[in-house]
Design a protein around this motif. Sequence first.
Motif, PDB file in Angstrom:
ATOM      1  N   ALA A 146       4.290   1.042 -10.169  1.00 38.61           N
ATOM      2  CA  ALA A 146       4.998  -0.046  -9.488  1.00 38.61           C
ATOM      3  C   ALA A 146       4.108  -1.264  -9.293  1.00 38.61           C
ATOM      4  N   GLY A 147       2.801  -1.081  -9.458  1.00 38.35           N
ATOM      5  CA  GLY A 147       1.858  -2.180  -9.268  1.00 38.35           C
ATOM      6  C   GLY A 147       1.206  -2.205  -7.901  1.00 38.35           C
ATOM      7  N   ALA A 148       1.472  -1.175  -7.093  1.00 42.55           N
ATOM      8  CA  ALA A 148       0.922  -1.115  -5.742  1.00 42.55           C
ATOM      9  C   ALA A 148      -0.486  -0.536  -5.736  1.00 42.55           C
ATOM     10  N   THR A 149      -1.179  -0.714  -4.629  1.00 43.48           N
ATOM     11  CA  THR A 149      -2.427  -0.003  -4.370  1.00 43.48           C
ATOM     12  C   THR A 149      -2.054   1.357  -3.787  1.00 43.48           C
ATOM     13  N   VAL A 150      -2.720   2.419  -4.252  1.00 44.89           N
ATOM     14  CA  VAL A 150      -2.407   3.770  -3.782  1.00 44.89           C
ATOM     15  C   VAL A 150      -3.611   4.376  -3.073  1.00 44.89           C
ATOM     16  N   TRP A 151      -3.348   4.921  -1.892  1.00 45.98           N
ATOM     17  CA  TRP A 151      -4.340   5.751  -1.201  1.00 45.98           C
ATOM     18  C   TRP A 151      -3.833   7.183  -1.226  1.00 45.98           C
ATOM     19  N   GLY A 152      -4.722   8.099  -1.555  1.00 46.86           N
ATOM     20  CA  GLY A 152      -4.351   9.497  -1.654  1.00 46.86           C
ATOM     21  C   GLY A 152      -4.673  10.255  -0.385  1.00 46.86           C
ATOM     22  N   PHE A 153      -3.695  10.987   0.121  1.00 42.46           N
ATOM     23  CA  PHE A 153      -3.872  11.819   1.314  1.00 42.46           C
ATOM     24  C   PHE A 153      -4.079  13.258   0.859  1.00 42.46           C
ATOM     25  N   THR A 174      -5.417  16.925   2.529  1.00 41.18           N
ATOM     26  CA  THR A 174      -5.898  17.642   3.710  1.00 41.18           C
ATOM     27  C   THR A 174      -6.943  18.690   3.363  1.00 41.18           C
ATOM     28  N   GLN A 175      -7.011  19.090   2.094  1.00 45.89           N
ATOM     29  CA  GLN A 175      -7.972  20.103   1.670  1.00 45.89           C
ATOM     30  C   GLN A 175      -8.698  19.628   0.412  1.00 45.89           C
ATOM     31  N   GLY A 176      -9.929  20.094   0.237  1.00 45.44           N
ATOM     32  CA  GLY A 176     -10.669  19.764  -0.978  1.00 45.44           C
ATOM     33  C   GLY A 176     -11.133  18.330  -1.014  1.00 45.44           C
ATOM     34  N   HIS A 177     -11.344  17.824  -2.217  1.00 42.98           N
ATOM     35  CA  HIS A 177     -11.934  16.500  -2.398  1.00 42.98           C
ATOM     36  C   HIS A 177     -10.998  15.548  -3.144  1.00 42.98           C
ATOM     37  N   GLY A 178      -9.702  15.826  -3.097  1.00 42.10           N
ATOM     38  CA  GLY A 178      -8.766  14.927  -3.755  1.00 42.10           C
ATOM     39  C   GLY A 178      -8.642  15.160  -5.239  1.00 42.10           C
ATOM     40  N   ARG A 179      -8.820  16.410  -5.672  1.00 41.80           N
ATOM     41  CA  ARG A 179      -8.752  16.697  -7.109  1.00 41.80           C
ATOM     42  C   ARG A 179      -7.375  16.391  -7.696  1.00 41.80           C
ATOM     43  N   ALA A 180      -6.365  16.379  -6.862  1.00 44.20           N
ATOM     44  CA  ALA A 180      -5.011  16.055  -7.348  1.00 44.20           C
ATOM     45  C   ALA A 180      -4.957  14.677  -7.974  1.00 44.20           C
ATOM     46  N   PHE A 181      -5.886  13.821  -7.590  1.00 42.44           N
ATOM     47  CA  PHE A 181      -5.862  12.431  -8.059  1.00 42.44           C
ATOM     48  C   PHE A 181      -6.895  12.146  -9.147  1.00 42.44           C
ATOM     49  N   LEU A 186      -6.900   9.258 -11.954  1.00 43.67           N
ATOM     50  CA  LEU A 186      -5.993   8.189 -11.546  1.00 43.67           C
ATOM     51  C   LEU A 186      -6.761   7.145 -10.736  1.00 43.67           C
ATOM     52  N   PRO A 187      -6.456   5.860 -10.935  1.00 46.29           N
ATOM     53  CA  PRO A 187      -7.181   4.807 -10.201  1.00 46.29           C
ATOM     54  C   PRO A 187      -6.686   4.648  -8.770  1.00 46.29           C
ATOM     55  N   VAL A 188      -6.765   5.752  -8.018  1.00 45.21           N
ATOM     56  CA  VAL A 188      -6.416   5.723  -6.602  1.00 45.21           C
ATOM     57  C   VAL A 188      -7.565   5.051  -5.848  1.00 45.21           C
ATOM     58  N   ALA A 189      -7.235   4.074  -5.030  1.00 46.16           N
ATOM     59  CA  ALA A 189      -8.276   3.245  -4.420  1.00 46.16           C
ATOM     60  C   ALA A 189      -9.080   3.978  -3.365  1.00 46.16           C
ATOM     61  N   ARG A 190      -8.470   4.977  -2.740  1.00 46.10           N
ATOM     62  CA  ARG A 190      -9.139   5.676  -1.651  1.00 46.10           C
ATOM     63  C   ARG A 190      -8.488   7.032  -1.442  1.00 46.10           C
ATOM     64  N   VAL A 191      -9.278   8.021  -1.068  1.00 39.72           N
ATOM     65  CA  VAL A 191      -8.756   9.335  -0.681  1.00 39.72           C
ATOM     66  C   VAL A 191      -9.180   9.584   0.758  1.00 39.72           C
ATOM     67  N   LEU A 228       0.855  -1.174   0.000  1.00 45.41           N
ATOM     68  CA  LEU A 228       0.000   0.000   0.000  1.00 45.41           C
ATOM     69  C   LEU A 228       0.896   1.232   0.000  1.00 45.41           C
ATOM     70  N   VAL A 229       0.682   2.112  -0.960  1.00 38.26           N
ATOM     71  CA  VAL A 229       1.433   3.360  -1.070  1.00 38.26           C
ATOM     72  C   VAL A 229       0.551   4.511  -0.594  1.00 38.26           C
ATOM     73  N   ILE A 230       1.123   5.384   0.237  1.00 32.35           N
ATOM     74  CA  ILE A 230       0.418   6.567   0.721  1.00 32.35           C
ATOM     75  C   ILE A 230       1.048   7.786   0.065  1.00 32.35           C
ATOM     76  N   GLU A 231       0.272   8.514  -0.728  1.00 29.56           N
ATOM     77  CA  GLU A 231       0.788   9.630  -1.513  1.00 29.56           C
ATOM     78  C   GLU A 231      -0.130  10.846  -1.415  1.00 29.56           C
ATOM     79  N   ASP A 232       0.446  12.015  -1.685  1.00 27.82           N
ATOM     80  CA  ASP A 232      -0.357  13.239  -1.664  1.00 27.82           C
ATOM     81  C   ASP A 232      -0.321  14.000  -2.975  1.00 27.82           C
ATOM     82  N   THR A 233       0.399  13.511  -3.991  1.00 28.73           N
ATOM     83  CA  THR A 233       0.483  14.206  -5.273  1.00 28.73           C
ATOM     84  C   THR A 233       0.201  13.255  -6.423  1.00 28.73           C
ATOM     85  N   ALA A 234      -0.161  13.822  -7.557  1.00 28.45           N
ATOM     86  CA  ALA A 234      -0.405  13.015  -8.753  1.00 28.45           C
ATOM     87  C   ALA A 234       0.863  12.305  -9.228  1.00 28.45           C
TER      88      ALA A 234
END
Length: 214
Positions: A181-188, A190-197, A200-205, A166-172
């Motif tokens: 890399a083939g990992a599952t990504v969760w987007g962090f 702190t503001q807005g609704h995760g428009r940075a992602f 992108l097939p980010v599994a969760r914000v 599981l990868v934890i990221e805050d940018t596109a």
Amino acid sequence: MVSFEAILFDCDGVLVDSEPITNGVLRESLIEAGWAISPADCERLFIGRAVRDQRALIEQHTGRPWSEEWLQAFYARRNQRLRAELKAIDGVHEAVARLHGSVGGRIACASGADRAKVVMQLEQVDLARWFGDAVFSGHDLPRSKPAPDVYLAAAAHLGVDPKRCLVIEDTAPGAQAGLAAGATVWGFCTQGHGRAFEGLPVARVFHHMRELRL
């Protein structure tokens, strides 16, 4: 549901609240070099990417050839400000301790920033003890984010298939690296609704570290 065997954390914007500081210093340095860049453009073009990888863009807008001396002067000014102002992301100490226990200690920090900066920041906010030698920089690899190299290196070090990470990221760019890399990504975010992602097939914000639970 995927049962994760390892957690790979980005550093800036995920573990430490460094991006406003670093980007502010970078903007000051670019303006002094002749590029009247706006705060919004500086964030859009540089957050999540290595400054060195944007050298052609810097040369284009400053009208000056790339200078290693300029980069080192930026690093020195940046580090001085970070030492004076850096704070950990709210709730991150509890989150890292919790996830460290959940995956039997198989966590790593995989950043696009230079390793000296990453280590300095982790030590400054008392997170280094959780990661030990599992700290990786895209600067030390053939390609930095959005290429997957740093996440592949972190997964290999932990002996875990990237698909079980599981990868934890805050940018596109960072999310793209984790996904490549083939990992599952969760987007962090702190503001807005995760428009940075968006797109992108980010599994969760998620929006606060207390939400970071397996």
